[in-house]
Structures are given as C-alpha cells and as structure tokens.
Design a protein around this motif. Structure first.
Motif, mmCIF file in Angstrom:
data_model
loop_
_atom_site.group_PDB
_atom_site.id
_atom_site.type_symbol
_atom_site.label_atom_id
_atom_site.label_comp_id
_atom_site.label_asym_id
_atom_site.label_seq_id
_atom_site.Cartn_x
_atom_site.Cartn_y
_atom_site.Cartn_z
ATOM 1 N N SER A 105 26.212 -14.967 37.430
ATOM 2 C CA SER A 105 25.873 -14.485 38.758
ATOM 3 C C SER A 105 26.396 -15.410 39.851
ATOM 4 O O SER A 105 27.223 -16.297 39.602
ATOM 5 C CB SER A 105 24.359 -14.290 38.869
ATOM 6 O OG SER A 105 24.026 -13.609 40.049
ATOM 7 N N ILE A 106 25.892 -15.225 41.060
ATOM 8 C CA ILE A 106 26.459 -15.829 42.257
ATOM 9 C C ILE A 106 26.100 -17.292 42.446
ATOM 10 O O ILE A 106 26.906 -18.087 42.918
ATOM 11 C CB ILE A 106 26.048 -15.011 43.508
ATOM 12 C CG1 ILE A 106 26.574 -15.643 44.795
ATOM 13 C CG2 ILE A 106 24.553 -14.829 43.575
ATOM 14 C CD1 ILE A 106 28.053 -15.684 44.928
ATOM 15 N N ASP A 107 24.875 -17.666 42.100
ATOM 16 C CA ASP A 107 24.398 -19.019 42.401
ATOM 17 C C ASP A 107 24.591 -19.913 41.185
ATOM 18 O O ASP A 107 23.812 -19.874 40.236
ATOM 19 C CB ASP A 107 22.916 -18.968 42.798
ATOM 20 C CG ASP A 107 22.432 -20.288 43.383
ATOM 21 O OD1 ASP A 107 23.169 -21.301 43.259
ATOM 22 O OD2 ASP A 107 21.331 -20.315 43.955
ATOM 23 N N TRP A 108 25.620 -20.740 41.221
ATOM 24 C CA TRP A 108 25.933 -21.577 40.064
ATOM 25 C C TRP A 108 24.830 -22.576 39.756
ATOM 26 O O TRP A 108 24.707 -23.025 38.617
ATOM 27 C CB TRP A 108 27.246 -22.312 40.299
ATOM 28 C CG TRP A 108 28.448 -21.419 40.355
ATOM 29 C CD1 TRP A 108 28.476 -20.046 40.348
ATOM 30 C CD2 TRP A 108 29.813 -21.834 40.423
ATOM 31 N NE1 TRP A 108 29.757 -19.584 40.414
ATOM 32 C CE2 TRP A 108 30.604 -20.654 40.468
ATOM 33 C CE3 TRP A 108 30.445 -23.074 40.480
ATOM 34 C CZ2 TRP A 108 32.003 -20.696 40.546
ATOM 35 C CZ3 TRP A 108 31.831 -23.118 40.563
ATOM 36 C CH2 TRP A 108 32.605 -21.948 40.576
ATOM 37 N N ALA A 109 24.028 -22.908 40.735
ATOM 38 C CA ALA A 109 22.912 -23.831 40.500
ATOM 39 C C ALA A 109 21.729 -23.126 39.864
ATOM 40 O O ALA A 109 20.819 -23.798 39.351
ATOM 41 C CB ALA A 109 22.489 -24.475 41.817
ATOM 42 N N GLY A 110 21.729 -21.786 39.896
ATOM 43 C CA GLY A 110 20.614 -21.012 39.383
ATOM 44 C C GLY A 110 19.499 -20.926 40.414
ATOM 45 O O GLY A 110 19.501 -21.622 41.432
ATOM 46 N N PRO A 111 18.542 -20.048 40.165
ATOM 47 C CA PRO A 111 18.450 -19.174 38.990
ATOM 48 C C PRO A 111 19.387 -17.979 39.104
ATOM 49 O O PRO A 111 19.978 -17.738 40.160
ATOM 50 C CB PRO A 111 16.990 -18.721 39.024
ATOM 51 C CG PRO A 111 16.642 -18.714 40.485
ATOM 52 C CD PRO A 111 17.380 -19.897 41.069
ATOM 53 N N PHE A 112 19.484 -17.231 38.013
ATOM 54 C CA PHE A 112 20.321 -16.036 37.961
ATOM 55 C C PHE A 112 19.864 -15.038 39.015
ATOM 56 O O PHE A 112 18.669 -14.759 39.139
ATOM 57 C CB PHE A 112 20.222 -15.411 36.567
ATOM 58 C CG PHE A 112 21.088 -14.204 36.373
ATOM 59 C CD1 PHE A 112 22.383 -14.340 35.896
ATOM 60 C CD2 PHE A 112 20.612 -12.934 36.656
ATOM 61 C CE1 PHE A 112 23.187 -13.225 35.701
ATOM 62 C CE2 PHE A 112 21.408 -11.812 36.462
ATOM 63 C CZ PHE A 112 22.696 -11.956 35.988
ATOM 64 N N VAL A 113 20.819 -14.546 39.808
ATOM 65 C CA VAL A 113 20.527 -13.554 40.841
ATOM 66 C C VAL A 113 21.038 -12.199 40.364
ATOM 67 O O VAL A 113 22.222 -12.029 40.117
ATOM 68 C CB VAL A 113 21.197 -13.925 42.182
ATOM 69 C CG1 VAL A 113 20.927 -12.842 43.220
ATOM 70 C CG2 VAL A 113 20.693 -15.283 42.668
#
Length: 443
Positions: A413-421
């Motif tokens: 997903s979009i946010d590499w730092a997480g959490p999964f969006v």
C-alpha cells in the motif's frame, strides 16, 4: 473489488507465484531474502495486469510505463527462469496492445486546436488532434492529479493468455518491428508521459537486447526533442504541448532518456550533447534550492516556485547523472547526484529512515508512484558510487514495506512506514515494490 480480469490474470501468474512461494517454508513475514520478497511482490502485481489492454488495471497510463520498468529491473537482477520467460512476454504484449489505450494520441500534431471553452466538449480517441479531456493539474496542495477521458482504459478485444504469446519467434519479428517504429502511439501531449514510456522501452531493451525497443525509445525522444525551448532562457521543455508550465520532471526525464540512449544507441555523441545541454540549462534555472533538493518547477517569470520537493523529482535526476557519467565521465556528475540524494534522504525520511511524500498517506494514483521512482534511481546511484547512506535508506524502506505495508494477499500500500492503508492498487504496490527490487543489489 479486483478488476474484471482477476481470474484470467490469476491463472496467468499462478505458475510463477506457486514457484515463488515454494522457495521458503517460513511465514512470509519472516522472509528476509530480498529476491524472494520481490518475486512474491511480482506475483501479486501481475494480478492487475490486463493482457487485453497491455496495461495494469487500477492505475494510469504513465504509471503503467513505470510498472513495466519495474518488471524489467527485476529481470535484470533475478535469473529465475519463469521471470526470464514472463518479462519478455509482458513487453511484447504491452507493445502491441497498449497503444489503443493512449488517452490523447496525436494532440501535439496541431497545438493551435484547443477545446471549445464554451461547452467544454471533447472527442474521445480520435485522429483529429482535438483534446480528449486528458489533463494534468496541480491542486491547491500542489499535488499532481491526472484526469482521464470517460471510459478510458477499457479492453478493446478478447483477453490474451500471456503465457501463450511468442517471445519474438521469427514469424513475429516483422509485426513487432512495425509496431515499435511508431512513436506517435506513445505520445499524448504531456512530455513526461512520453519519456516515461521511452525509459520503459529502454529497460525492455536491456533485458531482451531486441532492437525494436531501442528504436522506439529513440523515436519517442526525437519527437519530444522537437519541443525544445521554453520562455525560460530558450532552453528546456515545457510540461506539455500547452506550453503553460516549465517544471522539473519532464526536464529530468529528458536528461535521463538522452543519457540512457547515449549508452545504448549508435549515435552516442548526439545523445551526450542533448543530456549535457539539458543539464546546463537545468542547473541555471534555480529549481535546485539552497537545501540541495528540487522544487516542482518555475513561476511564469522563471523563478523557483518553491512548490513541493516531491520524491520523484529527487530521483529521476540521479539516474540521469549516473548514465551521463557512464557515457561521458565527469566527476562533477556523481558529486551533484550525491548532494541531491543525501539532501533528499534527510528531507524526506522519518525518524526510522522511511521515505514520505507530502501527500501521504492518502496520495492519489499519481503521488503514490513517486517514492518508488526515488528508490529506483537511488539504487542506480549506489551501483555507480557506493555509499552506506544509500544502503541504509534502501534497506530501511524495503524492510518497512515488507513488515508494515503488506496485507495477507501480499498487496503493498501507500504508507511504507505502515500501517497498511486499504485498498492497495497497481500504483501503490508497484511503487513499494521498487524498494524491494532496489534492496536486491545493496545487501
């Protein structure tokens, strides 16, 4: 919902996926080998590939050029026999199928013909060089948004089982060569789009060594080169045929494409001169700010507009400088690349070293592609001029993507730092996969 081709593409990629998963009996969260991670990500990515259109569903025209480049870059560093068979089939199918999905073909042919501003009518998929409604805008947060014509990217024929496509058998060479000769199939009025496709075909050439791909890239570049010259110092290229914005990304792509071609095409010196000419102009524009990062573009009076330092603007120039240094060695090229790369890492990384763009974590289909482009080009710089700062950045982002930004279906997903969006799409997934591919060569 997955695209309508879900079952078809699942069958297409099943053999590759099953082979990949069989490589490890560990839970996927415990897989640490960068190559295995990237192969698993490719298996998930191909669920979105629509063999009927030659594009990846759920994302855009220029995005698909980047996705194809990712497949090629993985094939360059991974000798998995199934991947080495799959990648050329993807290239061949995209070459023949995707032109029908060009959102605005031929508009450069007559730039004086504009939309009817009275009723805003457009003609879709035409040969009359009228606008179709395809456009790019910067919103109030200066985030890029691409607007597509109604019903864009719909299948134009029956679905094709990509595993049955020939890999340039003798009987297929003539049709492929004819298709590759026509750069107009890939021109849509936005020069960054055109050059993303040129770089994608260069990547396909690198994997296959098939000349038609290189010819196509040269022809696309030649078409864009005719647009050289802006109101800012009579150099560089505009964002589009509308000639209303001078910005970083098309000019970085012009530099990178010329430099790539200099190392592959016969007329090396011409491409070196184009790359050097672009770089000299770019350095004089002031788009590189005092921090060493690159703002989005220039004002109408040719000053740095101080808009966002998007990650892809920090990335594309790195690959261009690496290729230019390879073609015409000059230590200043890699020195400049190092300055930009380290400034970008400092400016765009969080406390854990994970890259973020201003729009995150809810970037649209355009902004969600940007970070991966930075990772791709940072990896190129590391190969040319190894630096522990690049290793640390790439590994931190790849590990975070795998551990924090992946769902049970191995979608990224979009946010590499997480959490999964939720939901992931071909843009978010392919971008994050770039970090996984980059990590293969820096371990």
């Amino acid at each position: 919902m997955y695209p309508s081709a879900f079952l078809q593409t699942l069958l297409i990629t099943a053999s590759f996926a099953s082979n990949t998963f069989a490589q490890s009996q560990l839970p996927l969260s415990d897989v640490t080998d960068p190559t295995k991670r990237a192969e698993i990500a490719l298996s998930a990515l191909q669920i979105w590939y629509n063999a009927g259109t030659g594009l990846w569903s759920t994302t855009g025209w220029w995005n698909s050029a980047n996705v194809m480049t990712i497949v090629a870059n993985l094939a360059k560093v991974d000798n998995n026999p199934q991947l080495q068979s799959l990648a050329p089939r993807i290239f061949a199918n995209t070459l023949l199928q995707a032109p029908a999905q060009n959102p605005q073909p031929g508009v450069e042919g007559n730039p004086l013909r504009k939309r009817d501003n009275t009723n805003e009518t457009f003609t879709l998929f035409n040969s009359t060089v009228l606008e179709t409604g395809y456009n790019k805008i910067l919103d109030n947060e200066d985030e890029l948004t691409t607007i597509y014509p109604e019903n864009w990217n719909t299948p134009t024929g029956k679905y094709i089982d990509i595993t049955q496509l020939p890999i340039y058998k003798t009987s297929e060479r003539a049709s492929v060569a004819v298709a590759a000769a026509n750069a107009n199939d890939w021109l849509d009025g936005f020069y960054d789009d055109d050059l993303w496709w040129a770089l994608a075909w260069i990547a396909a050439y690198d994997v296959t060594q098939e000349d038609p791909y290189l010819t196509l890239a040269e022809n696309i570049f030649a078409a864009v080169a005719t647009a050289w010259g802006t109101n800012c110092g009579d150099g560089g290229i505009y964002w589009s045929w509308q000639k209303d914005y001078v910005n970083a990304i098309p000019n970085e792509l012009f530099l990178s494409t010329a430099a790539h071609l200099a190392n592959r095409a016969e007329d090396k010196q011409t491409y070196v001169e184009w790359a050097q000419r672009e770089l000299e102009w770019f350095m004089g524009t002031g788009m590189i700010n005092e921090r060493g990062t690159i703002n989005d573009g220039l004002t109408s009076d040719c000053k740095n507009n101080n808009l966002t330092t998007w990650s892809y603007n920090q990335g594309v120039i790195l690959g261009g400088l690496v290729e230019l240094n390879r073609a015409s060695p000059d230590e200043s090229y890699l020195t400049l690349a190092a300055r930009i790369a380290k400034a970008a890492i400092e400016e765009l990384s969080d406390e854990n070293g994970v890259i973020h763009d201003k729009c995150g974590p809810y970037c649209g289909a355009d902004g969600s592609q940007f970070k991966g482009i930075f990772a791709r080009n940072l990896q190129m710089l590391h190969v040319a001029a190894p630096d522990e700062a690049y290793v640390k950045c790439i590994q931190a982002n790849a590990d975070s993507v795998w551990r924090n930004d992946r769902d049970e279906g191995n979608m990224l997903s979009i946010d590499w730092a997480g959490p999964f969006v939720n939901p992931a799409n071909a843009s978010t997934h392919s971008s994050a996969m770039e970090a996984l591919v980059a990590a293969i060569t820096v371990r």
